[in-house]
Design an enzyme around this catalytic site. Sequence first.
Site, mmCIF file in Angstrom:
data_model
loop_
_atom_site.group_PDB
_atom_site.id
_atom_site.type_symbol
_atom_site.label_atom_id
_atom_site.label_comp_id
_atom_site.label_asym_id
_atom_site.label_seq_id
_atom_site.Cartn_x
_atom_site.Cartn_y
_atom_site.Cartn_z
ATOM 1 C CE1 TYR A 51 -3.112 -2.960 0.475
ATOM 2 C CE2 TYR A 51 -3.688 -2.112 2.640
ATOM 3 C CZ TYR A 51 -3.869 -3.047 1.636
ATOM 4 O OH TYR A 51 -4.810 -4.028 1.788
ATOM 5 C CG HIS A 117 -0.969 -8.492 0.300
ATOM 6 N ND1 HIS A 117 -0.686 -7.168 0.485
ATOM 7 C CD2 HIS A 117 -2.275 -8.532 -0.052
ATOM 8 C CE1 HIS A 117 -1.761 -6.446 0.243
ATOM 9 N NE2 HIS A 117 -2.746 -7.252 -0.094
#
Length: 304
Positions: A51, A117
């Site tokens: 992110y 992730h």
Amino acid sequence: MTTQHERELTPGVNVPLVGFGTFLIPDDQTADAVENALAAGYRHIDTAEVYENERGVGEGLRRGLQQAGLTRGDVFITTKLWPQTQDRDKTGAEAARSLDESLERLGVEQVDLYLIHATFGREQRLEQWQALAEAYKSGKTRAIGVSNFNATHIDELIEAGLPVPHANQIELHPWSQKPELVSYLNQKGITPIAYSSLAPLSTWRTAPGHSSGKTQEMRAEGERENSPFKKLAEKYGVTEAQFLLGWGVQNGYPVLPKSTNPNRIRQNLDIFSFTIDDADMEYIRGLDRGAGLAWGEVDPTTHG
């Protein structure tokens, strides 16, 4: 002790049922958003290496704790390992370094939950999971888990003699309910954590690069005056977002709504004042459309 607004990941580690998501919030805006979220009452902040806003999360955490008179232990922090570097999968040693770098950016000595992730190559996936297991033993994270893994991927970890994940963060909402995967996770004692809970709303993933043909189709449906979630939200006297988040929490899924609007930040936390009745829960089960949309046309679980 677990409260009614938490779910136990592992003994002594409870995750709040409503967390604050930071996906797509730019780093220079994240500190204000996290500070506002903590002031509104959030006690779980979710971020990720990919992110590129962990520094903003860390700054918002420091400011928010001071403003609210909280300690670090009052807030649950999740971040995630991005399993690739450039054009290859990270080794176990690189995965360990990634956690250290995330801790430095966040300005903390420990996170509460660290996730892989996504899935890519099998061998490196096992190495990465071993690195997370070592981080858990060393105390750098209070719990470990995965994201976007299916049952086969998790079975690979278990069959290799590695620990069972504490959580699997996956796309979950009425249009992607994944009943078989959720049943498998519950059987294994793995907490399903929901992302993209608001996918059926027309504003879902409208940022450049995060929209597909399916997304546009959903937007059109969500904008209809007779869309099912508009009707259901009206019935329960809540917003559509509150209804969708309430559905997730009622199923036992921690949810991760994201907003930079202070009013919506507060609204998204206020979802414990209503209960969806059995008939409506059964109706929603019939709205399932199968595979999720978060990764566009590409399912990360097909890699490796």
